[in-house]
Design an enzyme around this catalytic site. Structure first.
Site, PDB file in Angstrom:
ATOM      1  N   ILE A 140       0.720  -1.043  -0.094  1.00 30.18           N
ATOM      2  CA  ILE A 140       0.153  -0.058   0.040  1.00 30.18           C
ATOM      3  C   ILE A 140       0.965   1.231   0.115  1.00 30.18           C
ATOM      4  CG2 ILE A 140      -1.549   1.197   1.229  1.00 30.18           C
ATOM      5  CD1 ILE A 140      -2.680  -1.208   2.530  1.00 30.18           C
ATOM      6  N   LYS A 209       5.337   0.875  13.070  1.00 27.84           N
ATOM      7  CA  LYS A 209       4.886   1.517  11.935  1.00 27.84           C
ATOM      8  C   LYS A 209       4.205   2.734  12.267  1.00 27.84           C
ATOM      9  CE  LYS A 209       4.142  -2.907   9.747  1.00 27.84           C
ATOM     10  NZ  LYS A 209       3.124  -4.038   9.448  1.00 27.84           N
TER      11      LYS A 209
END
Length: 436
Positions: A140, A209
């Site tokens: 993504i 993340k």
């Protein structure tokens, strides 16, 4: 008059697991396409592996080595692709490559969540690129839009499902009614969970993340140690069933946002399982898929959705970075520098306003709800909804609050746990994705 052929761009790949194997395959099988896109041949100069005796398919044994340090300073290598994982030796290898004037592409979230500042400074000092799109959400594209597409906007919030293992587990629990341990075992059998799933189920992978996303979105250095983190191991099938009664589901969310605390702008970076309403776009993201929602002042709400892990999806992000770095080499430029001009402090979780869902086993007698409500009122916490279920030993009370500081909410729960009328506080979850 003939034009000289462009000099080849030499690439070294460190690590040949699932992602590394796919990257090497693309470099080999798509060489002509890559040359057309880059403007010069992209040549695989070497691949470091742990075990030279293992068969490596169609990879020429002449490019294989078990000495990654020998690759990162070679004169014929322009770009180093690090796919080993972990902190060391990747930190030393990447820093050495950058200092030697090599651009670097990495998928190493754990490393970038802790040492991105140090490595970014090394890249800037050598005027080379450091790309890490694959470190967050696999295929993504999230990092590049934040750095480039939204460079002229103000990002206020980034929230998402960034760990496929936990999303698969929670989705299966929600759909089947099975308990956590049963679904975790199934995730392992299907290959969605590692042999040691701790980093995933305890939220550490998502926290790394979140640190990367917060650093980029808010132009401030945020490390994994700055991210508040809770995992999903305490989530039960009863929690998911109860969430449905409030038109919600439960997801492990990574949330990064600007908050105003006493007139001062700060960053909140946090990971925890939370209820989200069915109408929220993240509520429909199921299985091992990932999704990230970005909210910006001018662009509004943007959503990025797709495969968040796996060899081929992650290799797609890696090779995308590789093409960008190679183009910059051909054209004599480099990509955007690290941006930390804002240097916003990270707020502790106590200062973050949240909503709470509290489920408790209570004594089946009059006045219990009044006593519980009084504890919330002591700290000026408004109750949004109350649900009473069962009777006798199975009497259960569920309270959903409006937004209040996390400290006030947690102190209230601690006080409730000590009440004689409360047998047990079964579950405490936050509620996200609403405006209340």
């Amino acid at each position: 008059m003939t034009t000289a052929s462009p000099r080849p761009i030499g690439v070294a790949v460190l690590g040949m697991g699932n992602v590394g194997t796919e990257v090497v395959r693309v470099l080999t099988d798509k060489a002509a396409d890559l040359q057309a896109r880059v403007g010069a041949p992209v040549v695989l100069r070497g691949v470091s592996v742990r075990d030279l005796s293992r068969p490596r398919g169609n990879v020429d044994s002449a490019v294989l080595t078990d000495d990654p340090a020998s690759l990162v300073t070679r004169d014929d290598v322009d770009i180093v692709v690090e796919l080993i994982g972990g902190i060391e030796p990747p930190r030393t290898l990447i820093r050495t490559a950058l200092q030697a004037g090599k651009s670097v592409v990495t998928a190493n979230k754990a490393l970038m969540a802790v040492h991105s500042g140090e490595l970014s400074e090394a890249a800037a000092g050598s005027n080379v690129d450091l790309y890490f799109e694959a470190a967050v959400a696999g295929a993504i594209p999230v990092i590049r839009p934040l750095i480039q597409s939204l460079a002229g906007d103000t990002v206020n919030r980034v929230a998402g499902i960034v760990n496929g293992t936990t999303n698969f587990i929670l989705s299966e629990m929600d759909e089947t009614g099975a308990d956590y341990d049963e679904v975790l075992a199934e995730a392992g059998r299907l290959g969605y969970a590692e042999a040691d799933p701790t980093a995933d189920v305890e939220g550490h992978d998502a926290a790394a993340k979140a640190a990367i996303l917060a650093s980029i979105a808010f132009h401030s250095r945020v490390t994994a140690n700055d991210v508040y983190c809770e995992g999903i191991t305490a989530i039960t099938s009863d929690d998911l069933a109860a969430a449905k009664k409030f038109d919600c589901t439960v997801k492990l969310l990574a949330i990064c946002e600007r908050i105003d605390a006493d007139g001062a702008e700060r960053i909140s970076a946090r990971v925890y399982p939370a209820l989200i309403p069915f109408e929220h776009p993240l509520a429909t993201v199921n299985g091992a898929f990932n999704a990230v929602v970005v909210e910006a002042e001018n662009a509004g709400r943007l959503m990025f959705y797709g495969q968040g892990a796996g060899g081929a999806p992650t290799a797609s992000a890696v090779t995308g970075d590789l093409v960008m770095a190679a183009r910059n080499r051909v054209l004599g430029g480099r990509g955007p520098l690290e941006s930390t001009y804002a240097s916003l402090p990270v707020a502790p979780i106590d200062d973050v306003p949240t909503r709470y869902y509290v489920s408790m086993q209570v004594a089946d007698r009059p006045g219990v709800l009044e006593q519980v409500a009084a504890e919330f009122a002591k700290r000026s916490i408004s109750i949004s909804a109350v649900r009473q279920e069962g009777a006798g030993e199975n009497a259960r009370l569920i309270v959903v609050t409006h937004r209040a500081s996390d400290l006030d909410q947690s102190e209230t729960v601690a006080a409730i746990e000590k009440m004689d009328s409360v047998i047990k506080v079964s579950s405490v979850l936050r509620l996200e994705g609403t405006n209340d």
